[in-house]
Design a protein around this motif. Structure first.
Motif, PDB file in Angstrom:
ATOM      1  N   LEU A 124       0.843  -1.198   0.000  1.00  0.00           N
ATOM      2  CA  LEU A 124       0.000   0.000   0.000  1.00  0.00           C
ATOM      3  C   LEU A 124       0.877   1.246   0.000  1.00  0.00           C
ATOM      4  CD1 LEU A 124      -2.471  -1.173   2.795  1.00  0.00           C
ATOM      5  CD2 LEU A 124      -2.911  -1.181   0.338  1.00  0.00           C
ATOM      6  N   ARG A 125       0.560   2.156  -0.890  1.00  0.00           N
ATOM      7  CA  ARG A 125       1.249   3.463  -0.900  1.00  0.00           C
ATOM      8  C   ARG A 125       0.216   4.533  -0.568  1.00  0.00           C
ATOM      9  NH1 ARG A 125       2.623   7.801  -4.377  1.00  0.00           N
ATOM     10  NH2 ARG A 125       4.775   8.532  -4.068  1.00  0.00           N
ATOM     11  N   GLN A 126       0.363   5.080   0.647  1.00  0.00           N
ATOM     12  CA  GLN A 126      -0.540   6.135   1.100  1.00  0.00           C
ATOM     13  C   GLN A 126       0.116   7.495   0.863  1.00  0.00           C
ATOM     14  OE1 GLN A 126      -1.293   5.182   5.211  1.00  0.00           O
ATOM     15  NE2 GLN A 126      -2.929   3.715   4.706  1.00  0.00           N
ATOM     16  N   SER A 127      -0.640   8.403   0.233  1.00  0.00           N
ATOM     17  CA  SER A 127      -0.121   9.739  -0.083  1.00  0.00           C
ATOM     18  C   SER A 127      -1.104  10.802   0.396  1.00  0.00           C
ATOM     19  CB  SER A 127       0.096   9.910  -1.592  1.00  0.00           C
ATOM     20  OG  SER A 127       1.018   8.967  -2.082  1.00  0.00           O
ATOM     21  N   LEU A 128      -0.576  11.880   0.944  1.00  0.00           N
ATOM     22  CA  LEU A 128      -1.369  13.052   1.332  1.00  0.00           C
ATOM     23  C   LEU A 128      -0.815  14.264   0.598  1.00  0.00           C
ATOM     24  CD1 LEU A 128      -1.819  12.603   5.197  1.00  0.00           C
ATOM     25  CD2 LEU A 128      -3.491  12.173   3.389  1.00  0.00           C
ATOM     26  N   ARG A 129      -1.740  15.062   0.033  1.00  0.00           N
ATOM     27  CA  ARG A 129      -1.323  16.273  -0.682  1.00  0.00           C
ATOM     28  C   ARG A 129      -2.065  17.464  -0.077  1.00  0.00           C
ATOM     29  NH1 ARG A 129      -2.506  19.362  -5.328  1.00  0.00           N
ATOM     30  NH2 ARG A 129      -0.606  19.989  -6.443  1.00  0.00           N
ATOM     31  N   ARG A 130      -1.248  18.411   0.443  1.00  0.00           N
ATOM     32  CA  ARG A 130      -1.790  19.647   1.044  1.00  0.00           C
ATOM     33  C   ARG A 130      -1.114  20.829   0.387  1.00  0.00           C
ATOM     34  NH1 ARG A 130      -0.758  23.036   5.577  1.00  0.00           N
ATOM     35  NH2 ARG A 130      -2.678  23.731   6.612  1.00  0.00           N
ATOM     36  N   GLU A 131      -1.944  21.578  -0.319  1.00  0.00           N
ATOM     37  CA  GLU A 131      -1.428  22.674  -1.132  1.00  0.00           C
ATOM     38  C   GLU A 131      -0.429  22.097  -2.130  1.00  0.00           C
ATOM     39  OE1 GLU A 131      -0.043  25.585   1.597  1.00  0.00           O
ATOM     40  OE2 GLU A 131      -2.068  26.174   2.235  1.00  0.00           O
ATOM     41  N   ASP A 132       0.814  22.495  -2.090  1.00  0.00           N
ATOM     42  CA  ASP A 132       1.793  21.974  -3.051  1.00  0.00           C
ATOM     43  C   ASP A 132       2.735  20.948  -2.431  1.00  0.00           C
ATOM     44  OD1 ASP A 132       0.762  23.574  -5.016  1.00  0.00           O
ATOM     45  OD2 ASP A 132       2.109  25.247  -4.561  1.00  0.00           O
ATOM     46  N   VAL A 133       2.395  20.442  -1.274  1.00  0.00           N
ATOM     47  CA  VAL A 133       3.268  19.504  -0.571  1.00  0.00           C
ATOM     48  C   VAL A 133       2.605  18.123  -0.581  1.00  0.00           C
ATOM     49  CG1 VAL A 133       4.414  18.949   1.594  1.00  0.00           C
ATOM     50  CG2 VAL A 133       4.164  21.339   0.874  1.00  0.00           C
ATOM     51  N   THR A 134       3.383  17.128  -0.976  1.00  0.00           N
ATOM     52  CA  THR A 134       2.899  15.747  -1.008  1.00  0.00           C
ATOM     53  C   THR A 134       3.827  14.883  -0.176  1.00  0.00           C
ATOM     54  OG1 THR A 134       1.971  16.017  -3.225  1.00  0.00           O
ATOM     55  CG2 THR A 134       2.352  13.763  -2.462  1.00  0.00           C
ATOM     56  N   GLU A 135       3.236  14.133   0.740  1.00  0.00           N
ATOM     57  CA  GLU A 135       3.984  13.176   1.554  1.00  0.00           C
ATOM     58  C   GLU A 135       3.387  11.783   1.329  1.00  0.00           C
ATOM     59  OE1 GLU A 135       6.619  13.729   3.330  1.00  0.00           O
ATOM     60  OE2 GLU A 135       6.659  15.935   3.236  1.00  0.00           O
ATOM     61  N   SER A 136       4.248  10.756   1.293  1.00  0.00           N
ATOM     62  CA  SER A 136       3.753   9.388   1.058  1.00  0.00           C
ATOM     63  C   SER A 136       4.600   8.385   1.837  1.00  0.00           C
ATOM     64  CB  SER A 136       3.768   9.046  -0.439  1.00  0.00           C
ATOM     65  OG  SER A 136       5.091   9.100  -0.943  1.00  0.00           O
TER      66      SER A 136
END
Length: 310
Positions: free
Chosen positions: A236-248
């Motif tokens: 599983l690859r979980q990604s969060l994108r807030r404004e221009d920042v993406t963390e996974s």
């Protein structure tokens, strides 16, 4: 080829007609074999023994037979006077026939008597009849197992429940049957959601594979309906994108699924499934130094779509 066996038959009786001599020759040849030939010579008087032997030598005959017939009130007597090498000189036989006996039967009996005077080695053994060839048994045609589809492809939409808000997405599954009950499968999917407390969009990509089990089906090689269970190991690859920042981040997980399919045509059907997914770890969401949310490792996936089988 064996040398011909020639027998010279000297006839000096008018009572002996052609029907008698021809029948006599045929029966002698039948008894002695096809190499035997009977040469018939009609004479007014029978020669002496010495003259008969000379005549046989000139005709290249191995044996000479003199035939004289005498007819009386009670029937006919045939006298056979034969010289056969190796038989100790001349041999005499007397045959008696009734007046009602058919001439051809008289000749046949006389011919068999002549054949019996010949040495055994002159008599051709009956032809050997070759045994019939063994009957060729055609093996039965191999019984072909009825053809059935062994590959199935599922294309389904899904909704994931368990977080603050449901996530939507899709999944593709390929299953290859090993037996009628057990198969192997591979899957891949993606779903999209959000984390309101972090004001972020969430994306989860999953792929993996495992085993599938057909627990029930309609009685057919191409069942109209079927029920199944499966178990998979996932990445599983979980990604969060807030404004221009993406963390996974990557997580391992497992999934258990119960499914049902109904085919409205031979190769195409509708499939529905419910899966329980467990990720090995919870994902904590921070905004600055503050933890604002935690992504639960448990998800319930409800799926519906189409199944293609080949």
């Amino acid at each position: 080829m064996a040398d011909p066996l020639i027998i010279l038959l000297l006839v000096a009786s008018p009572e002996v007609g052609d029907n008698v001599t021809s029948s006599m020759s045929a029966s002698a040849r039948e008894a002695l074999g096809p190499q035997a030939h009977v040469l018939v010579e009609n004479r007014r008087d029978l020669p002496s023994d010495e003259e008969a032997l000379v005549l046989a030598t000139k005709a290249h005959a191995k044996a000479v037979v003199e035939l004289r017939a005498a007819t009386g009130g009670s029937g006919t007597r045939m006298l056979l006077h034969a010289h056969v090498p190796g038989q100790g000189g001349w041999i005499d036989r007397t045959l008696t026939f009734s007046s009602i006996d058919d001439p051809s039967e008289r000749g046949r009996t006389a011919g068999l008597a002549v054949a019996s005077m010949m040495p055994l080695e002159w008599r051709m053994p009956p032809p050997r009849v070759a045994p019939p060839p063994p009957e060729k048994r055609t093996p039965p045609p191999p019984v072909k197992e009825p053809w059935r589809e062994k590959v199935a492809i599922d294309l389904a939409g899904l909704v994931a429940l368990g977080g603050a808000r449901p996530a939507w997405g899709g999944q593709a599954v390929v299953r290859v049957d090993i037996t009628r009950v057990v198969g192997l499968r591979a899957l891949g999917g993606v779903r999209f959601g959000s984390v309101p407390d972090a004001d972020a969009d969430a994306t989860t990509v999953s792929f993996g594979g495992g085993a599938a089990f057909r627990v029930a089906a309609s009685p057919s090689d191409a069942p109209r309906w079927e029920l199944g269970l499966s178990g998979d190991v996932l990445a599983l690859r979980q990604s969060l994108r807030r404004e221009d920042v993406t963390e996974s981040r990557w997580l391992l997980g497992v999934q258990a699924t119960a499914e049902a399919a109904w085919f409205f045509v031979h190769h195409v059907g509708i499939v529905g499934a419910v899966s329980e997914e467990l990720a090995f770890g919870a994902t904590r969401v921070f905004v600055g130094p503050d933890r604002v949310a935690t992504l639960t490792p448990f998800q319930t996936l409800v799926k519906a779509g189409f199944r293609l089988r080949f």
